[in-house]
Scaffold this motif. Structure first.
Motif, PDB file in Angstrom:
ATOM      1  N   SER A 172       0.809  -1.224   0.000  1.00  0.00           N
ATOM      2  CA  SER A 172       0.000   0.000   0.000  1.00  0.00           C
ATOM      3  C   SER A 172       0.843   1.276   0.000  1.00  0.00           C
ATOM      4  CB  SER A 172      -0.939   0.008   1.204  1.00  0.00           C
ATOM      5  OG  SER A 172      -0.197  -0.046   2.409  1.00  0.00           O
ATOM      6  N   SER A 173       2.158   1.135  -0.049  1.00  0.00           N
ATOM      7  CA  SER A 173       3.012   2.317  -0.054  1.00  0.00           C
ATOM      8  C   SER A 173       4.311   1.999  -0.785  1.00  0.00           C
ATOM      9  CB  SER A 173       3.331   2.747   1.391  1.00  0.00           C
ATOM     10  OG  SER A 173       4.193   1.802   2.005  1.00  0.00           O
ATOM     11  N   TRP A 174       5.053   3.061  -1.106  1.00  0.00           N
ATOM     12  CA  TRP A 174       6.361   2.869  -1.739  1.00  0.00           C
ATOM     13  C   TRP A 174       7.294   2.106  -0.801  1.00  0.00           C
ATOM     14  CZ3 TRP A 174       7.555   3.360  -6.682  1.00  0.00           C
ATOM     15  CH2 TRP A 174       6.718   4.114  -7.504  1.00  0.00           C
ATOM     16  N   ASP A 175       7.230   2.378   0.490  1.00  0.00           N
ATOM     17  CA  ASP A 175       8.070   1.658   1.448  1.00  0.00           C
ATOM     18  C   ASP A 175       7.770   0.166   1.410  1.00  0.00           C
ATOM     19  OD1 ASP A 175       9.421   3.922   2.281  1.00  0.00           O
ATOM     20  OD2 ASP A 175       8.162   4.236   4.050  1.00  0.00           O
ATOM     21  N   ASP A 176       6.481  -0.181   1.364  1.00  0.00           N
ATOM     22  CA  ASP A 176       6.096  -1.593   1.264  1.00  0.00           C
ATOM     23  C   ASP A 176       6.704  -2.215   0.012  1.00  0.00           C
ATOM     24  OD1 ASP A 176       4.502  -1.337   3.536  1.00  0.00           O
ATOM     25  OD2 ASP A 176       2.602  -1.311   2.416  1.00  0.00           O
ATOM     26  N   LEU A 177       6.589  -1.503  -1.097  1.00  0.00           N
ATOM     27  CA  LEU A 177       7.094  -2.027  -2.366  1.00  0.00           C
ATOM     28  C   LEU A 177       8.606  -2.200  -2.319  1.00  0.00           C
ATOM     29  CD1 LEU A 177       6.474  -2.996  -5.192  1.00  0.00           C
ATOM     30  CD2 LEU A 177       6.584  -0.607  -5.962  1.00  0.00           C
ATOM     31  N   TYR A 178       9.323  -1.204  -1.816  1.00  0.00           N
ATOM     32  CA  TYR A 178      10.782  -1.321  -1.697  1.00  0.00           C
ATOM     33  C   TYR A 178      11.173  -2.524  -0.850  1.00  0.00           C
ATOM     34  CZ  TYR A 178      12.015   3.037  -4.018  1.00  0.00           C
ATOM     35  OH  TYR A 178      12.216   4.019  -4.953  1.00  0.00           O
ATOM     36  N   SER A 179      10.412  -2.792   0.209  1.00  0.00           N
ATOM     37  CA  SER A 179      10.755  -3.903   1.109  1.00  0.00           C
ATOM     38  C   SER A 179      10.620  -5.265   0.438  1.00  0.00           C
ATOM     39  CB  SER A 179       9.901  -3.848   2.379  1.00  0.00           C
ATOM     40  OG  SER A 179       8.576  -4.230   2.106  1.00  0.00           O
ATOM     41  N   THR A 180       9.884  -5.363  -0.662  1.00  0.00           N
ATOM     42  CA  THR A 180       9.754  -6.650  -1.366  1.00  0.00           C
ATOM     43  C   THR A 180      10.974  -6.962  -2.219  1.00  0.00           C
ATOM     44  OG1 THR A 180       8.747  -5.729  -3.375  1.00  0.00           O
ATOM     45  CG2 THR A 180       7.242  -6.340  -1.557  1.00  0.00           C
ATOM     46  N   GLY A 181      11.791  -5.961  -2.501  1.00  0.00           N
ATOM     47  CA  GLY A 181      12.919  -6.150  -3.407  1.00  0.00           C
ATOM     48  C   GLY A 181      12.537  -6.016  -4.868  1.00  0.00           C
ATOM     49  N   PHE A 182      11.328  -5.553  -5.138  1.00  0.00           N
ATOM     50  CA  PHE A 182      10.805  -5.465  -6.503  1.00  0.00           C
ATOM     51  C   PHE A 182      11.780  -4.781  -7.451  1.00  0.00           C
ATOM     52  CE2 PHE A 182       8.288  -3.081  -9.697  1.00  0.00           C
ATOM     53  CZ  PHE A 182       7.683  -4.154 -10.346  1.00  0.00           C
ATOM     54  N   PHE A 183      12.345  -3.658  -7.046  1.00  0.00           N
ATOM     55  CA  PHE A 183      13.209  -2.893  -7.946  1.00  0.00           C
ATOM     56  C   PHE A 183      14.515  -3.626  -8.244  1.00  0.00           C
ATOM     57  CE2 PHE A 183      10.329   0.167  -6.021  1.00  0.00           C
ATOM     58  CZ  PHE A 183       9.756   0.694  -7.165  1.00  0.00           C
ATOM     59  N   GLU A 184      15.021  -4.387  -7.285  1.00  0.00           N
ATOM     60  CA  GLU A 184      16.210  -5.200  -7.547  1.00  0.00           C
ATOM     61  C   GLU A 184      15.880  -6.319  -8.533  1.00  0.00           C
ATOM     62  OE1 GLU A 184      15.265  -4.377  -4.370  1.00  0.00           O
ATOM     63  OE2 GLU A 184      16.862  -2.949  -3.939  1.00  0.00           O
ATOM     64  N   TYR A 185      14.691  -6.904  -8.392  1.00  0.00           N
ATOM     65  CA  TYR A 185      14.285  -7.959  -9.322  1.00  0.00           C
ATOM     66  C   TYR A 185      14.127  -7.416 -10.746  1.00  0.00           C
ATOM     67  CZ  TYR A 185      13.412 -11.351  -5.583  1.00  0.00           C
ATOM     68  OH  TYR A 185      13.552 -12.236  -4.538  1.00  0.00           O
ATOM     69  N   LEU A 186      13.707  -6.167 -10.877  1.00  0.00           N
ATOM     70  CA  LEU A 186      13.594  -5.561 -12.214  1.00  0.00           C
ATOM     71  C   LEU A 186      14.931  -5.580 -12.945  1.00  0.00           C
ATOM     72  CD1 LEU A 186      11.358  -2.378 -11.702  1.00  0.00           C
ATOM     73  CD2 LEU A 186      10.775  -4.453 -12.974  1.00  0.00           C
ATOM     74  N   GLU A 187      16.015  -5.445 -12.180  1.00  0.00           N
ATOM     75  CA  GLU A 187      17.354  -5.404 -12.767  1.00  0.00           C
ATOM     76  C   GLU A 187      17.946  -6.794 -13.000  1.00  0.00           C
ATOM     77  OE1 GLU A 187      18.601  -2.491 -13.716  1.00  0.00           O
ATOM     78  OE2 GLU A 187      16.750  -1.591 -12.955  1.00  0.00           O
ATOM     79  N   ALA A 188      17.280  -7.835 -12.546  1.00  0.00           N
ATOM     80  CA  ALA A 188      17.855  -9.184 -12.571  1.00  0.00           C
ATOM     81  C   ALA A 188      17.767  -9.866 -13.934  1.00  0.00           C
ATOM     82  CB  ALA A 188      17.179 -10.054 -11.504  1.00  0.00           C
ATOM     83  N   GLY A 189      16.962  -9.335 -14.852  1.00  0.00           N
ATOM     84  CA  GLY A 189      16.915  -9.906 -16.197  1.00  0.00           C
ATOM     85  C   GLY A 189      15.986 -11.081 -16.370  1.00  0.00           C
ATOM     86  N   GLY A 190      15.269 -11.452 -15.342  1.00  0.00           N
ATOM     87  CA  GLY A 190      14.306 -12.542 -15.463  1.00  0.00           C
ATOM     88  C   GLY A 190      12.948 -12.013 -15.873  1.00  0.00           C
ATOM     89  N   VAL A 191      11.923 -12.765 -15.509  1.00  0.00           N
ATOM     90  CA  VAL A 191      10.543 -12.386 -15.781  1.00  0.00           C
ATOM     91  C   VAL A 191       9.860 -12.164 -14.436  1.00  0.00           C
ATOM     92  CG1 VAL A 191       8.324 -13.174 -16.728  1.00  0.00           C
ATOM     93  CG2 VAL A 191      10.473 -13.711 -17.933  1.00  0.00           C
ATOM     94  N   ILE A 192       9.149 -11.055 -14.318  1.00  0.00           N
ATOM     95  CA  ILE A 192       8.372 -10.772 -13.115  1.00  0.00           C
ATOM     96  C   ILE A 192       6.901 -10.953 -13.453  1.00  0.00           C
ATOM     97  CG2 ILE A 192       7.577  -8.956 -11.534  1.00  0.00           C
ATOM     98  CD1 ILE A 192      10.388  -7.792 -11.631  1.00  0.00           C
ATOM     99  N   ALA A 193       6.215 -11.758 -12.654  1.00  0.00           N
ATOM    100  CA  ALA A 193       4.759 -11.901 -12.745  1.00  0.00           C
ATOM    101  C   ALA A 193       4.201 -11.317 -11.450  1.00  0.00           C
ATOM    102  CB  ALA A 193       4.374 -13.365 -12.893  1.00  0.00           C
TER     103      ALA A 193
END
Length: 147
Positions: free
Chosen positions: A83-104
């Motif tokens: 529900s917030s940017w802090d929540d999203l950052y805590s998932t590691g989402f942005f690091e996964y974006l850089e990993a080159g895989g597929v995000i679902a």
């Protein structure tokens, strides 16, 4: 935009598998649809299309499940409780974006402003007890669905 019609979980998986076969890495697949619409079922097929040999489960309690060992890594997120940017950052989402895989990403509506340009949206709509209308937006490739 392309719409597919599924009459069973097997067909939903087949549509996901067809999508997985055309992915090359770096894609974000943004799911839209309520509970019980077949998002995890679709992801099972997506993983199979990426040649992942193992089981696929809902990431509800883990927030993210990593499926490694296929032709591309698959990162399956549940954004329901985000529900917030802090929540999203805590998932590691942005690091996964850089990993080159597929995000679902299930419940991608909750992270709409964080989705990258070019994200593929998969919208699920129930049309009967086991029937689903599955609409893909943002994908230029025609899928070859094998049921």
């Amino acid at each position: 935009m392309k719409t597919y019609f599924s009459h069973s979980p097997h067909e939903t998986e087949a549509i996901g598998e067809a999508l997985g076969r055309v992915l090359t890495g770096g894609e974000v697949i943004a799911y839209r649809g309520g509970l019980g619409m077949g998002k995890t079922c679709f992801t099972r097929g997506l993983a199979r299309g990426l040649d992942y040999p193992g089981d696929v489960t809902s990431p509800t309690f883990a927030l993210v499940n990593e499926y490694l060992g296929g032709r591309l890594p698959l990162y399956h997120f549940d954004m329901y409780r985000i529900s917030s940017w802090d929540d999203l950052y805590s998932t590691g989402f942005f690091e996964y974006l850089e990993a080159g895989g597929v995000i679902a990403a299930e419940w991608s509506e909750n992270i709409e402003n964080a989705l990258p340009d070019g994200a593929v949206t998969v919208s699920f709509r129930q049309t009967g007890e086991n029937e689903r209308e599955i609409t893909l937006t943002g994908l230029s490739t025609e899928l070859e669905v094998k049921t």
